[in-house]
Design a protein around this motif. Structure first.
Motif, PDB file in Angstrom:
ATOM      1  N   ALA A  87     -43.671  64.996  31.007  1.00  0.00           N
ATOM      2  CA  ALA A  87     -45.034  63.855  30.826  1.00  0.00           C
ATOM      3  C   ALA A  87     -44.832  64.001  28.719  1.00  0.00           C
ATOM      4  O   ALA A  87     -45.672  63.231  28.278  1.00  0.00           O
ATOM      5  CB  ALA A  87     -46.379  64.047  31.856  1.00  0.00           C
ATOM      6  N   GLY A  88     -44.692  64.478  28.775  1.00  0.00           N
ATOM      7  CA  GLY A  88     -44.920  65.297  26.889  1.00  0.00           C
ATOM      8  C   GLY A  88     -45.582  66.334  27.230  1.00  0.00           C
ATOM      9  O   GLY A  88     -46.240  66.950  28.218  1.00  0.00           O
ATOM     10  N   GLY A 414     -51.264  61.246  34.544  1.00  0.00           N
ATOM     11  CA  GLY A 414     -51.367  61.818  36.057  1.00  0.00           C
ATOM     12  C   GLY A 414     -51.911  62.960  36.492  1.00  0.00           C
ATOM     13  O   GLY A 414     -53.139  63.492  35.328  1.00  0.00           O
ATOM     14  N   TYR A 415     -51.566  63.547  37.629  1.00  0.00           N
ATOM     15  CA  TYR A 415     -52.727  64.601  38.110  1.00  0.00           C
ATOM     16  C   TYR A 415     -52.317  65.821  38.114  1.00  0.00           C
ATOM     17  O   TYR A 415     -50.804  66.058  38.026  1.00  0.00           O
ATOM     18  CB  TYR A 415     -53.413  64.367  39.733  1.00  0.00           C
ATOM     19  N   ALA A 416     -52.605  67.372  37.972  1.00  0.00           N
ATOM     20  CA  ALA A 416     -52.056  68.428  38.153  1.00  0.00           C
ATOM     21  C   ALA A 416     -52.915  68.312  39.500  1.00  0.00           C
ATOM     22  O   ALA A 416     -53.686  68.270  39.890  1.00  0.00           O
ATOM     23  CB  ALA A 416     -52.950  69.274  36.680  1.00  0.00           C
ATOM     24  N   HIS A 441     -58.213  64.703  36.064  1.00  0.00           N
ATOM     25  CA  HIS A 441     -57.391  64.386  36.686  1.00  0.00           C
ATOM     26  C   HIS A 441     -56.812  65.419  37.533  1.00  0.00           C
ATOM     27  O   HIS A 441     -55.685  65.683  36.768  1.00  0.00           O
ATOM     28  CB  HIS A 441     -55.924  64.112  35.812  1.00  0.00           C
ATOM     29  N   LEU A 442     -57.791  66.228  38.258  1.00  0.00           N
ATOM     30  CA  LEU A 442     -57.329  67.775  38.905  1.00  0.00           C
ATOM     31  C   LEU A 442     -57.399  67.119  40.286  1.00  0.00           C
ATOM     32  O   LEU A 442     -58.366  66.934  41.025  1.00  0.00           O
ATOM     33  CB  LEU A 442     -57.905  68.331  38.763  1.00  0.00           C
ATOM     34  N   TYR A 443     -56.338  67.253  41.534  1.00  0.00           N
ATOM     35  CA  TYR A 443     -56.264  67.426  42.797  1.00  0.00           C
ATOM     36  C   TYR A 443     -56.424  69.379  43.125  1.00  0.00           C
ATOM     37  O   TYR A 443     -55.787  69.817  42.938  1.00  0.00           O
ATOM     38  CB  TYR A 443     -55.518  67.184  43.402  1.00  0.00           C
ATOM     39  N   VAL A 444     -57.427  69.372  44.311  1.00  0.00           N
ATOM     40  CA  VAL A 444     -57.770  70.923  44.999  1.00  0.00           C
ATOM     41  C   VAL A 444     -56.859  70.510  46.181  1.00  0.00           C
ATOM     42  O   VAL A 444     -57.665  69.905  46.939  1.00  0.00           O
ATOM     43  CB  VAL A 444     -58.618  71.029  44.433  1.00  0.00           C
ATOM     44  N   ASP A 665     -36.034  58.173  35.088  1.00  0.00           N
ATOM     45  CA  ASP A 665     -37.027  58.775  36.581  1.00  0.00           C
ATOM     46  C   ASP A 665     -36.984  57.108  37.173  1.00  0.00           C
ATOM     47  O   ASP A 665     -37.185  56.501  36.427  1.00  0.00           O
ATOM     48  CB  ASP A 665     -37.904  59.076  35.231  1.00  0.00           C
ATOM     49  N   ASP A 666     -37.016  57.161  37.923  1.00  0.00           N
ATOM     50  CA  ASP A 666     -37.117  56.114  39.429  1.00  0.00           C
ATOM     51  C   ASP A 666     -38.573  55.635  39.020  1.00  0.00           C
ATOM     52  O   ASP A 666     -39.068  54.834  39.767  1.00  0.00           O
ATOM     53  CB  ASP A 666     -36.139  56.427  40.325  1.00  0.00           C
ATOM     54  N   PHE A 667     -39.366  56.705  39.036  1.00  0.00           N
ATOM     55  CA  PHE A 667     -40.651  56.682  39.029  1.00  0.00           C
ATOM     56  C   PHE A 667     -41.170  55.945  37.718  1.00  0.00           C
ATOM     57  O   PHE A 667     -42.381  56.940  37.349  1.00  0.00           O
ATOM     58  CB  PHE A 667     -41.826  57.446  39.365  1.00  0.00           C
ATOM     59  N   TRP A 668     -40.794  55.118  37.120  1.00  0.00           N
ATOM     60  CA  TRP A 668     -41.543  54.363  35.856  1.00  0.00           C
ATOM     61  C   TRP A 668     -42.933  54.025  35.976  1.00  0.00           C
ATOM     62  O   TRP A 668     -43.118  53.663  34.861  1.00  0.00           O
ATOM     63  CB  TRP A 668     -40.306  53.614  35.198  1.00  0.00           C
ATOM     64  N   TRP A 669     -43.229  54.041  37.055  1.00  0.00           N
ATOM     65  CA  TRP A 669     -44.430  53.417  36.816  1.00  0.00           C
ATOM     66  C   TRP A 669     -45.321  54.117  37.014  1.00  0.00           C
ATOM     67  O   TRP A 669     -46.967  53.658  36.776  1.00  0.00           O
ATOM     68  CB  TRP A 669     -45.148  52.650  38.318  1.00  0.00           C
ATOM     69  N   LYS A 670     -45.345  55.384  37.307  1.00  0.00           N
ATOM     70  CA  LYS A 670     -46.260  56.361  37.299  1.00  0.00           C
ATOM     71  C   LYS A 670     -46.806  56.588  35.815  1.00  0.00           C
ATOM     72  O   LYS A 670     -46.245  57.074  35.019  1.00  0.00           O
ATOM     73  CB  LYS A 670     -45.806  58.048  37.284  1.00  0.00           C
TER      74      LYS A 670
END
Length: 670
Positions: A87-88, A414-416, A441-444, A665-670
């Motif tokens: 994602a860069g 997106g998230y980490a 943007h973090l999920y625990v 990348d098939d996930f172009w909308w992410k």
């Protein structure tokens, strides 16, 4: 000339016989019907071909020429993983690292014209180059001889105890070349006093010693072979660039601000200490003991696989960056000394640790139980703790930002994910506030997580939420949100991965009318693939955004289900049109499950679910063929259906690049 003469009687008989055939004997109604059916089928095929050609032309006018390998998501090989496009790079180093030297420095044989060093070991005649391949009592090179080539096996280790006369005594301007297949073994004094401008070790060559080697005074070592050593210290502005193998029974260390170690091969050692300077790992580095980052001026950049028993980050550098895989088999400890310092994980990078202690530093101060720690994670970065993660940030007042410590995800995109078995506090200070700050943007995700609370003042929370992080939405653990976050990050050579709640496959389709309406919203039918059992697949209808009759059926099913009927509209209006449902500008209806005959679970199988629109009194299939304009596309249920009359590319900025094959990348909308 032979003549045939027919009598009048015979002629009459022939005539009667000829005219005696009935009309039914010459006219076959079945054949006529079949011929008419074939002609109508050709007309229908031509009509459908024309419709599809118009659609394809409008599609490519809107989005450009379709890339030859674009398969619209139906060619994915694994239904549960995805191949992320980075994602860069969110975190860049400010440190400059050297590259490898020219290949012409790694030689198979002695260059033509170079003489052998006299057996007594001096550099006779002050020539600029010699080679050695015999036994020597001493090899001594004065400043006049710039190059020494080592051929064969040379052992200078025995009796190397005289500090005034090392058995290998090079000059600061000399260069040492170990030729392919050569072995040079040196003893204690020669290793300790090893000094020269550069050492070049060719493939298959070995430099070995049972003692420490100190690279000092701008000494550069370029290794394509093998180095066996006790300790290897890189000091001042010296460089170790390894493209081969380094095995150290002790410590490999960078000692000064300008010291550099680059590993593009394999290194095995007991410990690594970065007291200053910087190390860059490109391939594989294995540490049986502890990796310690010890200074605010230290740099540790991992672009490969780094395995260590313990990892202790007690400096405060902005140049501690993990771009690939760090595996800590025991304890990861972090207690930093600068607000600028953090442990950074770039997109696609990951950490796997047995335990994590945020705020502890047992390597330097065993008494310390809390202190500053900060992990910054880019989109799709993963930090996995197999057992216990303990957080005690200590609310340090460094730079007057007492909330600057904890675990931070990206602020946009997106998230980490930070995952642990149990997230706990140190029991003796569990009632103090500010144990951890979660940001962005973090999920625990954990089995257990210590509860939110305060030290008696409402504002003094144990868990501090910042920049969009919400305890209610972002912590998944007992007593918090149930289940796992709906994000799947694949296990790769750079990441331990994270398997969250599996998203469902989602099919979005356009009903061949976009060439007329011009919207390409791909919401004419949207459905999820829920499950398959007993030869039947359950689908869930999300949207019905087209007005034309549209049905979904299995590949071997005759009729299928007209989708508008699932929302209660069984017949079209007098124009032959239906209402649109769940497209933002249309009635909102509950999602409805329905079934089709057959088993459709993989992307390639789902491609075979038939979607048809009734256009010009004919059912026409909506197809998705590789390299051609698509009427249906496979996404997953994280894709948000496009609102009515909105172009899909306006809602999803990567779509045009995806169509043209530039966004692989098939996930172009992410």
């Amino acid at each position: 000339m032979k003549k045939i003469i027919m009598t009048s009687f015979a002629a009459i008989a022939f005539l009667i016989a000829f005219t005696g055939c009935s009309k039914n004997d010459l006219y076959d109604q079945g054949a006529v019907d079949e011929r008419n059916r074939q002609e109508q089928e050709k007309k229908d095929q031509q009509k459908e071909l024309t419709v599809n050609e118009k659609y394809a032309a409008a599609f490519e006018k809107a989005f450009g020429k379709v890339g030859a390998n674009v398969d619209w998501g139906f060619g994915r090989k694994n239904s549960s993983t995805r191949a992320f496009t980075r994602a860069g790079v969110a975190f860049n180093t400010t440190i400059t690292f050297p590259g490898d030297c020219d290949d012409n420095n790694f030689l198979a044989d002695v260059p033509e014209g170079v003489s052998e060093l006299p057996t007594w070991g001096g550099n006779a005649g002050l020539k600029d180059a010699f080679y050695i391949e015999k036994a020597y009592d001493m090899v001594q090179i004065h400043s006049g001889a710039a190059k020494l080539y080592v051929k064969g096996d040379i052992d200078l280790s025995e009796g190397d105890t005289n500090y005034d006369y090392p058995r290998l005594n090079l000059s600061t301007t000399s260069e040492l070349y170990l030729l392919e297949g050569a072995t040079l073994k040196i003893g204690n004094v020669s290793a300790e006093r090893l000094v020269c401008a550069a050492i070049y070790i060719a493939e298959g060559a070995t430099l070995t010693t049972d003692y420490p080697i100190l690279l000092n005074s701008g000494m550069n070592v370029y290794n394509h072979g093998t180095i066996n050593v006790k300790d290897l210290q890189v000091n001042t502005n010296s460089v170790l660039y390894n493209s081969g193998t380094v095995k150290a029974s002790g410590t490999v260390s960078a000692e000064s601000n300008s010291s550099r170690i680059v590993n593009n091969g394999t290194i095995e050692c007991a410990d690594v200490v970065v007291n200053a300077g910087a190390v860059l790992n490109i391939f594989e580095w294995t540490v049986s003991g502890t990796t310690k980052i010890n200074s605010n001026n230290s740099g540790w950049i991992n672009n490969g696989q780094w395995t260590t028993r313990n990892y202790a980050y007690v400096g405060g550098s902005e140049n501690v960056i993990n771009n690939c895989y760090l595996w800590v088999t025991n304890d990861f400890e972090m207690n930093i000394s600068s607000v600028k310092g953090s442990f950074k994980i770039n997109s696609e990078g990951g950490v796997l640790a047995s335990n994590f202690y945020g705020g502890r530093d047992s390597s330097t101060n065993p008494i310390a139980k809390s202190g500053p720690f900060k992990i910054e994670m880019a989109e799709n970065a993963v930090f996995v703790v197999e057992n216990k993660a303990q957080f005690e940030s200590g609310r340090s007042e460094i730079d007057n930002d007492k909330y600057a410590y904890g675990i931070f995800g990206p602020l946009t995109g997106g998230y980490a994910v930070f995952q642990a078995k149990n997230i706990v506090r140190e029991a003796s200070i569990a009632n103090t506030w500010g144990a951890v700050t979660y940001r962005g943007h973090l999920y625990v995700s954990a089995e257990t997580h210590f509860a939110q609370g305060n030290d008696g003042m409402e504002s003094h929370k144990f868990i501090i939420e910042q920049d969009g992080f919400s305890i209610a939405d972002n912590i998944f653990a007992a007593g918090f949100k149930s289940g796992k976050p709906s994000i799947n990050i694949p296990k790769t050579t750079c990441s331990p991965g994270f398997q969250g709640g599996d998203p469902l496959f989602r099919v979005i389709a356009e009903d061949l009318s976009a060439s007329e309406a011009g919207d390409f919203d791909f919401n004419d039918v949207v459905f999820d693939v829920v499950k398959a059992e007993g030869g039947v697949t359950t689908l869930k209808l999300i949207c019905a955004g087209g007005v034309l009759p549209l049905r979904v059926r299995g590949a071997n099913q005759a009729e299928g289900t007209e989708i508008h009927s699932l929302f209660g509209e069984n017949e079209p209006n007098e124009k032959g049109e239906y209402k649109m449902y769940n497209t933002g500008l249309s009635p909102k209806m509950p999602e409805v499950e329905f079934t089709v005959e057959g088993t459709y679970t993989t992307p390639e199988q789902i491609r075979n679910i038939i979607i048809e629109v009734k256009k010009d009194d004919k059912w026409m299939e909506l197809k998705a063929e590789t390299g051609k304009a698509a009427c249906k596309i496979l996404v997953d249920d994280t894709f948000v259906p496009v609102k009515e009359r909105q172009n899909i590319a306006d809602a999803n900025g990567n779509f045009t690049d995806y169509v043209q094959g530039n966004f692989v990348d098939d996930f172009w909308w992410k």
